[in-house]
Each structure stands twice: as structure tokens, then as C-alpha cells.
Design a protein around this motif. Sequence first.
Motif, PDB file in Angstrom:
ATOM      1  N   GLY A   1      -4.044  14.386   1.128  1.00  0.00           N
ATOM      2  CA  GLY A   1      -2.736  13.872   0.168  1.00  0.00           C
ATOM      3  C   GLY A   1      -1.274  14.661   0.533  1.00  0.00           C
ATOM      4  N   TRP A   2      -1.091  14.922   1.642  1.00  0.00           N
ATOM      5  CA  TRP A   2       0.065  16.075   2.174  1.00  0.00           C
ATOM      6  C   TRP A   2       0.902  15.031   2.780  1.00  0.00           C
ATOM      7  N   VAL A   3       0.902  13.789   3.069  1.00  0.00           N
ATOM      8  CA  VAL A   3       1.728  12.899   4.038  1.00  0.00           C
ATOM      9  C   VAL A   3       1.467  11.351   3.579  1.00  0.00           C
ATOM     10  N   LEU A   4       1.554  11.371   2.215  1.00  0.00           N
ATOM     11  CA  LEU A   4       1.394   9.988   1.681  1.00  0.00           C
ATOM     12  C   LEU A   4       2.510   9.259   1.800  1.00  0.00           C
ATOM     13  N   GLY A   5       2.492   7.796   1.964  1.00  0.00           N
ATOM     14  CA  GLY A   5       3.792   6.808   1.706  1.00  0.00           C
ATOM     15  C   GLY A   5       4.473   6.979   2.773  1.00  0.00           C
ATOM     16  N   THR A   6       3.941   7.255   4.160  1.00  0.00           N
ATOM     17  CA  THR A   6       4.669   7.603   5.494  1.00  0.00           C
ATOM     18  C   THR A   6       5.556   8.733   5.346  1.00  0.00           C
ATOM     19  N   SER A   7       5.512   9.781   4.529  1.00  0.00           N
ATOM     20  CA  SER A   7       6.103  10.895   4.283  1.00  0.00           C
ATOM     21  C   SER A   7       5.668  11.981   5.365  1.00  0.00           C
ATOM     22  N   GLY A   8       6.425  12.863   5.357  1.00  0.00           N
ATOM     23  CA  GLY A   8       5.909  13.879   6.572  1.00  0.00           C
ATOM     24  C   GLY A   8       6.482  13.403   7.870  1.00  0.00           C
ATOM     25  N   ASN A   9       6.696  14.505   8.930  1.00  0.00           N
ATOM     26  CA  ASN A   9       6.713  14.196  10.092  1.00  0.00           C
ATOM     27  C   ASN A   9       6.363  15.499  11.051  1.00  0.00           C
ATOM     28  N   LEU A  10       5.944  14.804  12.383  1.00  0.00           N
ATOM     29  CA  LEU A  10       5.255  15.876  13.228  1.00  0.00           C
ATOM     30  C   LEU A  10       5.782  15.962  14.564  1.00  0.00           C
ATOM     31  N   SER A  11       6.017  17.175  14.943  1.00  0.00           N
ATOM     32  CA  SER A  11       6.394  17.245  16.599  1.00  0.00           C
ATOM     33  C   SER A  11       6.070  18.423  17.310  1.00  0.00           C
TER      34      SER A  11
ATOM     35  N   THR B   1       5.266  18.518   5.773  1.00  0.00           N
ATOM     36  CA  THR B   1       4.320  18.081   4.797  1.00  0.00           C
ATOM     37  C   THR B   1       4.972  17.912   3.536  1.00  0.00           C
ATOM     38  N   HIS B   2       4.463  16.958   2.611  1.00  0.00           N
ATOM     39  CA  HIS B   2       4.984  16.650   1.459  1.00  0.00           C
ATOM     40  C   HIS B   2       4.014  16.476   0.361  1.00  0.00           C
TER      41      HIS B   2
ATOM     42  N   GLU C   1       1.014  -1.155   0.117  1.00  0.00           N
ATOM     43  CA  GLU C   1       0.011   0.013   0.211  1.00  0.00           C
ATOM     44  C   GLU C   1       0.757   1.305   0.183  1.00  0.00           C
ATOM     45  N   ARG C   2       1.976   1.264   0.576  1.00  0.00           N
ATOM     46  CA  ARG C   2       3.002   2.238   0.529  1.00  0.00           C
ATOM     47  C   ARG C   2       3.545   2.620  -0.879  1.00  0.00           C
ATOM     48  N   HIS C   3       3.547   1.632  -1.340  1.00  0.00           N
ATOM     49  CA  HIS C   3       4.197   1.751  -2.870  1.00  0.00           C
ATOM     50  C   HIS C   3       3.264   2.261  -3.670  1.00  0.00           C
ATOM     51  N   VAL C   4       1.860   1.860  -3.511  1.00  0.00           N
ATOM     52  CA  VAL C   4       0.843   2.523  -4.213  1.00  0.00           C
ATOM     53  C   VAL C   4       0.973   4.038  -3.937  1.00  0.00           C
ATOM     54  N   GLU C   5       0.861   4.463  -2.694  1.00  0.00           N
ATOM     55  CA  GLU C   5       0.723   5.856  -2.387  1.00  0.00           C
ATOM     56  C   GLU C   5       2.169   6.677  -3.214  1.00  0.00           C
ATOM     57  N   ILE C   6       3.099   6.138  -3.040  1.00  0.00           N
ATOM     58  CA  ILE C   6       4.363   6.841  -3.489  1.00  0.00           C
ATOM     59  C   ILE C   6       4.422   6.955  -4.898  1.00  0.00           C
TER      60      ILE C   6
END
Lengths: 217, 217, 217, 217
Positions: free
Chosen positions: C28-38, C104-105, B192-197
Motif C-alpha cells: 500500500g505504499w504506491v497506491l493510485g499511480t503514486s510514487g516513482n522509481l529510477s 513511496t507514498h 480503480e485509481r480513484h478507489v485507491e486514492i
Amino acid sequence: MPRPISLPSPAQAASRLADAGRRFYDRGWVLGTSGNLSAVTSRRPLRLVITSSGTHKGRLSGREFLTVGGSGTSLPSKKGHPSAETRLHLEIVRARGAAAVLHTHSVWGTILSDLHAADQGLVIEGYEMLKGLAGVRTHAHREWVPILENDQDMPRLASATHDVLMRDPAVHGLLLRGHGLYTWGATIDEAERHVEILEFLLEALGRRINHGHHHHS
Amino acid sequence: MPRPISLPSPAQAASRLADAGRRFYDRGWVLGTSGNLSAVTSRRPLRLVITSSGTHKGRLSGREFLTVGGSGTSLPSKKGHPSAETRLHLEIVRARGAAAVLHTHSVWGTILSDLHAADQGLVIEGYEMLKGLAGVRTHAHREWVPILENDQDMPRLASATHDVLMRDPAVHGLLLRGHGLYTWGATIDEAERHVEILEFLLEALGRRINHGHHHHS
Amino acid sequence: MPRPISLPSPAQAASRLADAGRRFYDRGWVLGTSGNLSAVTSRRPLRLVITSSGTHKGRLSGREFLTVGGSGTSLPSKKGHPSAETRLHLEIVRARGAAAVLHTHSVWGTILSDLHAADQGLVIEGYEMLKGLAGVRTHAHREWVPILENDQDMPRLASATHDVLMRDPAVHGLLLRGHGLYTWGATIDEAERHVEILEFLLEALGRRINHGHHHHS
Amino acid sequence: MPRPISLPSPAQAASRLADAGRRFYDRGWVLGTSGNLSAVTSRRPLRLVITSSGTHKGRLSGREFLTVGGSGTSLPSKKGHPSAETRLHLEIVRARGAAAVLHTHSVWGTILSDLHAADQGLVIEGYEMLKGLAGVRTHAHREWVPILENDQDMPRLASATHDVLMRDPAVHGLLLRGHGLYTWGATIDEAERHVEILEFLLEALGRRINHGHHHHS
């Protein structure tokens, strides 16, 4: 590809159409009370459940539907009045034997129906997505989507719709210029699938125009 | 980067794939019953849980899945028939040792697979998002996404898929022309991650074509 | 515009950041495990709650967060390891006194950060939406968004971030090339507002490039 | 087309406006605390329920509204302060007899209000969707949408709004340059319908500019 069809009750039809309306609204295809939705609940006599005029298509509870007979007038004891475009639904039901007719009003359908109006239609060809249209077996299929000039004279527009359906027996949907898409199906599910497929393909066509390339050239 | 994989039960796989289907549907990547989803539940003998043909990918309840064996035919006592593209899933599972194979059908995947068909693939390079693909360590990575000509002859298409996977051992996904994306993973989450990417990157590529600039030129 | 800030507990910070992550994922701003939050939970000693590496930003439950100290290493007894970009968060917290840092990404952030990379930044000017940035009082405001070359060497990228923050004290966010947006705020709410504003403005800039016009020319 | 209007209570108005705010937020039309929403709850004396300044329009609970009188100052015992643009709402209520005024801030509204600023407005013509505007009977309708130069001097901007409303009695909405859309209605439902229609049409106009064609030329 005829198949036995079990028609829904009026309540079932209204519930199922309300679900479709909610999904279309989420995608921005029936904004501003645009669009209308119908399903056949009886063939003899012909009975059609249809959204009443001016209702919000994303918040249908079931009460915003009317039952109309074959002449397009609503049956007694019902509140509200049927969509002005009821005649178009009835033309399609009769010409195609459809059990459901769905009309959406998307941005891409609006734009493309105007850009291609002079050609009185547009061609969609070479896309795998076409295989989701009833009876289509290959992406090489060439789908012709007729475009009718928009008209506020409903008898005249219904007559033009009738003529197009007779002339182009293979079409799965048609566009009204600057107005949107009509499609249908042997079931409500099939009609909703046709909406998704044709709206997807219109978006794909619209987005690729910008790239200055032609498909399969 | 091999790692020990605990395979899901058929019920777990169906539930997890149904969740992914709902998310893909929300983004418009599996409209009109397009797309198909599978996961390996046993290696020996090979067992694959896969969406049955023609099902709606946004409303999967778990019952729309079939278990198929290594030959691609569904096991006895199951209703419906497996997706026509089951052979492609099996080719990918065997060639890559994948535990899940996901096929989406987005507007941008459809457009780009046609625009770049003459090159038999497209390059994605210089994007941080690439680092989410398994084994990729830097945005400077150059990802080749092969494009196969679409074909309704499934044995022939499966054979072409096999050839591409053997020739390009580093690819994380492939496009069928005018049809969409296939990608896979060592787990359903990774697939699923690969789909999103890949869908994200196809959208980025598609949108920037309009700007008349080339990436990292 | 300093104001008294009551810092959240680690659990409050994680819950609030998870909500923001869900909203960013929906867009759709943090797809594919992108992004990080603190978010900062203590100033002395400095404690930062931050998403652990590789987590899905749309389905955060609170357990995917780690607490790190001022050196960027996670505190004992915690599972997982902090995002590789923790150093960038710490640079921003220190240079700006920020209480929250969000990365965000998006597709538009990715495209524009590459198109304008040669200028090392881009200008946003004349939009009412700018007034939502902390301290901005008029749409006539000229916002400079620096663009840093992307880099997998985190100490070097953190150092470049530090330099930019020192050189451009008025900036509310920065872009990493082909990678995405970093912004921050005096509270988590303010940081999320800054994400929405800057992503909106990047989309507006990206879409109008196609029109061949320049803003306020 | 006057009709008897039953005004909502302040609590009803706040609840109904909060629902509209959530829907606008989902579509990205009120990001970053932009936009503001109001409804008339009494004519004599004039009472307007309006979002207080700086609130998030996607998570309104009802407590973020203030009641203001005809002078635009909030009534005693209320917390927060009314939106800086309250004067514009009051101008519209008085000039049009509107019961609700909604201000959205979309990407397309932002772009088009700037592209057409030199013309002091834009024309929308030939679209079926126009029929959803109160009193419009045909797609052949020609809708003029005035564009006002943006201004942080609220009395001056309110005065310019007044002048435009007096000069163009047929308009259903107006744009502030680089800022967004104001529209209204005889009920909150009608005002929300007008937002959906005008935002839809702005998107259609914006997307077709890329195609280098003019509508109905």
C-alpha cells in the motif's frame, strides 16, 4: 429461511475448508495453529469433518481433517485426534442446523471480547455490512454478539454455548473471551461470509473506540 | 477533460472488473460479498455490465456479471439478478458520463462516513495524493466528499444520489453512511485509481484523528 | 563507504524496479499511480531509467520506463513522458552519487510529514532498524529526516531538495509534506532496503504517538 | 516435555527456514534485511545453519545460509559471514536445548519493547492464544517476556541473554529493546508457531493500550 442443502462429501468439505483456512491465515485470523473449521457431511447419522488438533490452518492439504460422529469422538482408522473444541461445533450444528462452523482468532476479536466481557456481549448496529448475515434485511438491524467466559473445561463450555444459543435464537456468532469468534452457516460459503462480516465489524468497532465517539448516538 | 473513449466488450469489462475485485478483496475492501462493480459497454442503447447480487468479489470468474439496460432491469436470458444498487450505478453513469462505477466497503470508509454524517460530508485537502483524481492539478485542492444517509429504499437513495451529483458537480466520489464509497471514472482504470486514492485518503484521515491534530490548521 | 558499482543495463534496471514496485504496491505504499522509481544506467553521460508519468506501480512490465539524460528530458524515440518529479531524482543522484532513487507514498509517511512540518523534519533515534541504513553502526544513531513543504513548481522543489541535501549530508531520506518519502542507495537493492527501513520506522513512530509516550525519554 | 527429535539436514533446514522467512516478510516482521533464522543440524558436534549477515529474509533461496560450529565461527569453505547475533542463537540453543531460533523485528515488538523497558519485561495473561506455547495448558497462564537493553557489544548481549534464560526458565521468548523478538522451539515448526503467537499477542497488547483499559483488571 430454510433451503434445500446438498451436503459435500468429506473430500469436498476438506478441500473447501482448506481454502477458507488459507484465506483466514493470510488475514492473520488463525495464527499459531489457532482456529478450527468443520462441515457436516451427513445428517443421519451425523458426521462432521473437522480440523485435527494443532494443525496449521494456512497450509491444510486435506489430510489434517478427521471425521467425527455425533458424540465428538473420531471414527476408527483415523490418525490424530479431533480439536478439543469439537463439542462446541456439535452444539452449534445441533442448535442451529448449521452445515459449517468456523472459529477464527483475530486480534480485534480477542481485544473486544475482553473489553466487553462484563456486559456478556456487544451490540453491532447501523452498519450496511450486517445485511450480509443470513436473514438480515436492513442496516438498522441490531446484532447481539454474546461473549462467553473462556473455559478449559470443554463439557462446561459446550453447555454454556448451548444455553446461549437457546436464549438468543437470533445470533449469528458468539465470542469466547480473549479467545475469538465462532460463527456458522447453512453452507460453507455462508459460514465463511459470516466470518468476513463479523471480523470486519469487530475491526470497525475496535478502531472507532479510539475516536471517543459512540455509534449512532 | 473529455477524451475519446473506446468502450470494452462485455467480456473485456467483466474480466477487467474481476481483476479489480480481486485486488480490492486482498485489501479487505469488499469482504462478505459487499461492494459492487460495473462498466458501460454501450452508450446507445445504454448497457451496463454489473456484478450480480451476493457474489464474492474476490473470486469473480466473469460469469457473475449481468448486463442491464438503462432501466436497471437485466436483459433476458441471464441468470441471477443484478445488484440492488444498480440504480445508483445508473444515476452516476448518467450524471457524470462515467464509463465505470466502483463501490467499495472498507473499515475506514465505514467509520468516517458515520463520524462525519452530521456534516453531510467531509473535506480532504492538502494531500499530494489528491492529484491522482481526474482533473486535479495541485495538492492544495479541496475535495468535498458528500455523505448520504444510508437507505434500503433504492429509488429514494438513487434520487438522493442524483441530487448530490447535481449540487456538487466537482466531487469524485461519495460515501453512504456506515456503508462505504462510490467512485467512478472515464475508464475502468481511472475508476480503480480513484478507489485507491480515496480509500488511501480515508485511511490517512481516520488514523490521524487519533493524534488530536487537525490537518493544515 | 564507496564501493565499486556495476551499473545495470536499462532492461535490468527496469525489471528490478518493476519487482520493487510490485512489493511496494502490495504494502500500500504506491497506491493510485503514486510514487516513482529510477536507477542510473550510465554515469557519463548520465542516463536514468525512470517510471513514466501516471503508470501503475504494481503492474510494471518494463515498458513503462523511460531513459532520461542529465537535463531530465527523455531521449528521442521514447513514448510517454517522464515523471514530473524527474528533477528531484536527478538532484539526488548528483548530490549523493546514488545509483537508484525510490519515492513511496505511504499513509504513515503522509501523516507524519504533516504533523512534523513545522519542525521541518523529524528525528528517529534508538531503534535497531536504523542499522540497516548505509553506514550506520549502532541503534544509538540519531537520524534526521528533513521535511520539505510540498510544491507543484518542480524547479523550485528541486532547488529546495538540493539545499537540504547540501545542508544535511548525513540524511538517508527526506519527506515531502503530505506527499511521501524519497530515499536512495548505492544499488537498487540498497535503495529498496532504505524504503523498507524508513517506512517501518515511520509506522513505528506513528503508532506510538497514540500512546502518549516519547521514545527514550 | 521432551520428545525425540529428528534433526534436519542442512539443506532441509535452509529450505524450511527460507519458507518461514517468506511468511515473516509478507507480514512485515523482517523488513530491511532485519531478523535472523537458525536451526540445529547436529548436536555433537554442535552445528547450526543460520542466515548470513545482511540477507533479505523474504527471498531466501537456501544459498544465504552458513553452517557455524559451537564457537559461532563459520566453517571453512563458506562464503559470507554469519549474522552478528549468532552468539545469541547459540546461547539459546544451549540454555534451552532448542532446535531452532527465530528472531523477528515487528513494529509492535519494537514499540512495546521500548514502552516496557523500565520494567525489564512485560506480562501476557488471560489469552487463549498462550496455549499454543509449548507446555502451556490454559489461557490463565501468566507469560513473562523479559526485555533486555539493546547492545552492539555482542559478547555482553549474549551474556545478558544467558543470565535471563537462567533466571527465567519458563520464558518462551525475549525482547531486545527497540529491536525485536527472539523465540525458539524443539522443531522449526514449533519455533515458527511461537513467533506467530508472540507477535499476535504483542499486537493485541499494543492495540489495546489505546483503549485505556487494562487486561483482566
